[in-house]
Design a protein around this motif. Sequence first.
Motif, PDB file in Angstrom:
ATOM      1  N   GLU A   1       2.994  -1.762 -11.826  1.00 46.21           N
ATOM      2  CA  GLU A   1       1.809  -0.984 -12.177  1.00 46.21           C
ATOM      3  C   GLU A   1       0.894  -0.964 -10.954  1.00 46.21           C
ATOM      4  O   GLU A   1       0.607  -2.019 -10.374  1.00 46.21           O
ATOM      5  CB  GLU A   1       1.075  -1.577 -13.371  1.00 46.21           C
ATOM      6  CG  GLU A   1      -0.102  -0.713 -13.813  1.00 46.21           C
ATOM      7  CD  GLU A   1      -0.656  -1.070 -15.182  1.00 46.21           C
ATOM      8  OE1 GLU A   1      -1.750  -0.572 -15.521  1.00 46.21           O
ATOM      9  OE2 GLU A   1       0.004  -1.842 -15.899  1.00 46.21           O
ATOM     10  N   ALA A   2       0.465   0.210 -10.563  1.00 42.47           N
ATOM     11  CA  ALA A   2      -0.297   0.368  -9.321  1.00 42.47           C
ATOM     12  C   ALA A   2      -1.794   0.434  -9.589  1.00 42.47           C
ATOM     13  O   ALA A   2      -2.241   0.949 -10.615  1.00 42.47           O
ATOM     14  CB  ALA A   2       0.150   1.627  -8.588  1.00 42.47           C
ATOM     15  N   LYS A   3      -2.542  -0.077  -8.643  1.00 45.83           N
ATOM     16  CA  LYS A   3      -3.996   0.018  -8.653  1.00 45.83           C
ATOM     17  C   LYS A   3      -4.417   1.161  -7.734  1.00 45.83           C
ATOM     18  O   LYS A   3      -3.906   1.282  -6.619  1.00 45.83           O
ATOM     19  CB  LYS A   3      -4.615  -1.293  -8.173  1.00 45.83           C
ATOM     20  CG  LYS A   3      -6.136  -1.267  -8.072  1.00 45.83           C
ATOM     21  CD  LYS A   3      -6.666  -2.575  -7.508  1.00 45.83           C
ATOM     22  CE  LYS A   3      -8.178  -2.527  -7.349  1.00 45.83           C
ATOM     23  NZ  LYS A   3      -8.698  -3.791  -6.751  1.00 45.83           N
TER      24      LYS A   3
ATOM     25  N   LYS B   1      -2.987   5.432 -16.293  1.00 46.33           N
ATOM     26  CA  LYS B   1      -2.039   4.398 -15.896  1.00 46.33           C
ATOM     27  C   LYS B   1      -1.106   4.965 -14.842  1.00 46.33           C
ATOM     28  O   LYS B   1      -0.658   6.118 -14.945  1.00 46.33           O
ATOM     29  CB  LYS B   1      -1.239   3.910 -17.102  1.00 46.33           C
ATOM     30  CG  LYS B   1      -0.273   2.775 -16.801  1.00 46.33           C
ATOM     31  CD  LYS B   1       0.462   2.346 -18.060  1.00 46.33           C
ATOM     32  CE  LYS B   1       1.447   1.210 -17.782  1.00 46.33           C
ATOM     33  NZ  LYS B   1       2.185   0.812 -19.000  1.00 46.33           N
TER      34      LYS B   1
ATOM     35  N   ILE C   1      -6.680   2.599  -5.147  1.00 49.77           N
ATOM     36  CA  ILE C   1      -7.658   2.127  -4.163  1.00 49.77           C
ATOM     37  C   ILE C   1      -8.678   3.209  -3.856  1.00 49.77           C
ATOM     38  O   ILE C   1      -9.876   2.957  -3.716  1.00 49.77           O
ATOM     39  CB  ILE C   1      -6.956   1.676  -2.865  1.00 49.77           C
ATOM     40  CG1 ILE C   1      -5.913   0.600  -3.172  1.00 49.77           C
ATOM     41  CG2 ILE C   1      -7.971   1.171  -1.847  1.00 49.77           C
ATOM     42  CD1 ILE C   1      -6.477  -0.643  -3.819  1.00 49.77           C
TER      43      ILE C   1
ATOM     44  N   LEU D   1      -2.672   3.860  -3.159  1.00 47.98           N
ATOM     45  CA  LEU D   1      -2.385   2.940  -4.255  1.00 47.98           C
ATOM     46  C   LEU D   1      -2.024   1.576  -3.690  1.00 47.98           C
ATOM     47  O   LEU D   1      -1.696   1.441  -2.510  1.00 47.98           O
ATOM     48  CB  LEU D   1      -1.225   3.460  -5.113  1.00 47.98           C
ATOM     49  CG  LEU D   1      -1.282   4.912  -5.596  1.00 47.98           C
ATOM     50  CD1 LEU D   1      -0.012   5.247  -6.371  1.00 47.98           C
ATOM     51  CD2 LEU D   1      -2.512   5.144  -6.458  1.00 47.98           C
ATOM     52  N   LYS D   2      -2.024   0.568  -4.556  1.00 49.28           N
ATOM     53  CA  LYS D   2      -1.622  -0.783  -4.153  1.00 49.28           C
ATOM     54  C   LYS D   2      -0.831  -1.423  -5.282  1.00 49.28           C
ATOM     55  O   LYS D   2      -1.236  -1.373  -6.445  1.00 49.28           O
ATOM     56  CB  LYS D   2      -2.858  -1.633  -3.845  1.00 49.28           C
ATOM     57  CG  LYS D   2      -2.568  -3.082  -3.453  1.00 49.28           C
ATOM     58  CD  LYS D   2      -1.967  -3.179  -2.074  1.00 49.28           C
ATOM     59  CE  LYS D   2      -1.990  -4.609  -1.523  1.00 49.28           C
ATOM     60  NZ  LYS D   2      -1.158  -5.547  -2.296  1.00 49.28           N
ATOM     61  N   VAL D   3       0.326  -2.003  -4.924  1.00 47.90           N
ATOM     62  CA  VAL D   3       1.108  -2.794  -5.867  1.00 47.90           C
ATOM     63  C   VAL D   3       1.273  -4.197  -5.300  1.00 47.90           C
ATOM     64  O   VAL D   3       1.184  -4.416  -4.089  1.00 47.90           O
ATOM     65  CB  VAL D   3       2.488  -2.171  -6.139  1.00 47.90           C
ATOM     66  CG1 VAL D   3       2.349  -0.790  -6.767  1.00 47.90           C
ATOM     67  CG2 VAL D   3       3.328  -2.086  -4.866  1.00 47.90           C
ATOM     68  N   SER D   4       1.499  -5.154  -6.174  1.00 49.95           N
ATOM     69  CA  SER D   4       1.699  -6.541  -5.758  1.00 49.95           C
ATOM     70  C   SER D   4       3.133  -6.944  -6.063  1.00 49.95           C
ATOM     71  O   SER D   4       3.571  -6.891  -7.216  1.00 49.95           O
ATOM     72  CB  SER D   4       0.722  -7.469  -6.493  1.00 49.95           C
ATOM     73  OG  SER D   4      -0.604  -7.155  -6.153  1.00 49.95           O
TER      74      SER D   4
ATOM     75  N   TYR E   1       0.850  -1.197   0.000  1.00 50.83           N
ATOM     76  CA  TYR E   1       0.000   0.000   0.000  1.00 50.83           C
ATOM     77  C   TYR E   1       0.886   1.248   0.000  1.00 50.83           C
ATOM     78  O   TYR E   1       1.865   1.334   0.764  1.00 50.83           O
ATOM     79  CB  TYR E   1      -0.927   0.022   1.206  1.00 50.83           C
ATOM     80  CG  TYR E   1      -2.113  -0.903   1.067  1.00 50.83           C
ATOM     81  CD1 TYR E   1      -3.245  -0.508   0.358  1.00 50.83           C
ATOM     82  CD2 TYR E   1      -2.101  -2.171   1.633  1.00 50.83           C
ATOM     83  CE1 TYR E   1      -4.338  -1.355   0.218  1.00 50.83           C
ATOM     84  CE2 TYR E   1      -3.187  -3.032   1.497  1.00 50.83           C
ATOM     85  CZ  TYR E   1      -4.304  -2.610   0.790  1.00 50.83           C
ATOM     86  OH  TYR E   1      -5.380  -3.456   0.654  1.00 50.83           O
TER      87      TYR E   1
END
Length: 512
Positions: free
Chosen positions: A151-153, A139, A155, A166-169, A126
């Motif tokens: 690439e971040a999502k 993007k 939230i 943001l969230k990255v995996s 996060y």
Amino acid sequence: MKKIGFTLLIAMLGGLLAIGGYKLFENTQLNKMSFEESQKVYFANNPANISSSTGNPDFTQASAAVAPAVVHIVTTYEPSSTTGRQGQPSPFDMFQEFFGTPRGRQQQAQPTRASGSGVIISTDGYIVTNNHVVENASKIEVKLTDKRVFEAKLIGRDPNTDLALLKVSASSPLPIVKLGDSDAVNIGEWVLAVGYPLGLESTVTAGIVSAKGRALNLLGQEERQQQYYENPDEVPVSAAIESFIQTDAVINRGNSGGALVNSNGELIGINAAIASQTGYYAGYGFAIPVNLVKKIANDFKEFGKVKRGFVGITFTELDPDVAKSLDISEYNGLYVQDVVVNGGAEKAGIKKGDIITKIDGRVITASSVLQERVGRMGPGDKVELTYLRDGKEHKTTVTLQDAATSMPTSTTASKSSTQLYNDLGAGFSTIPADRKKELGISSGVVVSDVRRDGLFSQYGVPRGLIITSINGVAVNNIEQIENALSKSNSSMINIKGVSPDGGRVEMTFPTK
């Protein structure tokens, strides 16, 4: 010998199973914790051991601990998206981007790119940054100091606080910045700003805390006082929260969303803006307090949106001019203009004309003190308000309510007030009858707020001025101001009134 080897093998397998089971349990529990709780678990097992020096400052340990967890955010915008000022995509940090020069829409033949900074606050990816860093981005890429790119999502994002989550995996735990306590920050203490300014790689600068609780009218010039709707029929709610930490650590374009940390390497703020005539560092940087960041980030993680609690009042921040206009002796605090029916304040006994002086024992030196404190809470939370009534001090506990039960009951009046604020760049308060009698006037409203980039500010209409008529029409309230403006066919506005000391004032200027 074989027996011993077999026993050792069984022991090792048992240990691995135990560790694996513990890690699975730990990860499950962490997902249920707030960011602050999960960090306590992490740093209990991984102590930072950073020492703050006195005398000649040494920030090497803090810099080494923080820099890996401050990321470079690169955003891409489609041709039709709002990417910033005319001729400049994605404005970051510029004071005039928030007031002075509005964001413009422009068509680009190709997608544009811009960059800012962000701070990793949990090992599972996060990241906190500014809303204006990622707003309208198609993007979002996150680059770490070890050259990994994700690439971040998105939230959630909140224009009212200029924060986004943001969230990255990642395949392994990420480095994090330890969350500090912005309430414990002292003016004059050393701080570090960490980010990616001017397109450079990770950069650390040092300075001191110059001030706290700064409210600068930066946030949401498009949204501020224009408020927010769940649906078109709802009454709008003013929700912009500003209580910046001011620092002289060097902050430039691209530092937005980066970390402001103390000498122990603890995050105390998210860098958001600079004050500059040129767009480059001029000695004044501003960061969002981390205690507010925690609340917003946790809300996004848990609910996907921010859940706000409201006191249920409208108020005017007092100063000597406004106090004199209202015929009161208190120069500090918040003058209650109105109390929402069935709101938390009304249920707690707050009335129109009360002066709120403290919240949870903290003296209210500016409206930002109340707004930031309440902004860290949600519906159902309680705050203690200290207020003055008829010269006597009282205390009461207010249970914060959600927007639906904390809005003014008059939709028309609220929309009128909002439109006037947008058109004139000013807010207004009514005047007690005895004050009018003292000044020898039969009508009048106090200019209780002047927006920095508004029409009144542009032509020098001061806060505290009592307006008795507009375009020859006597005014006593919002509806009468609106009526006076609508009846004029001229592009000019004529204001007559009196200053707080009783001097007569007349001003005429164009409405656009």
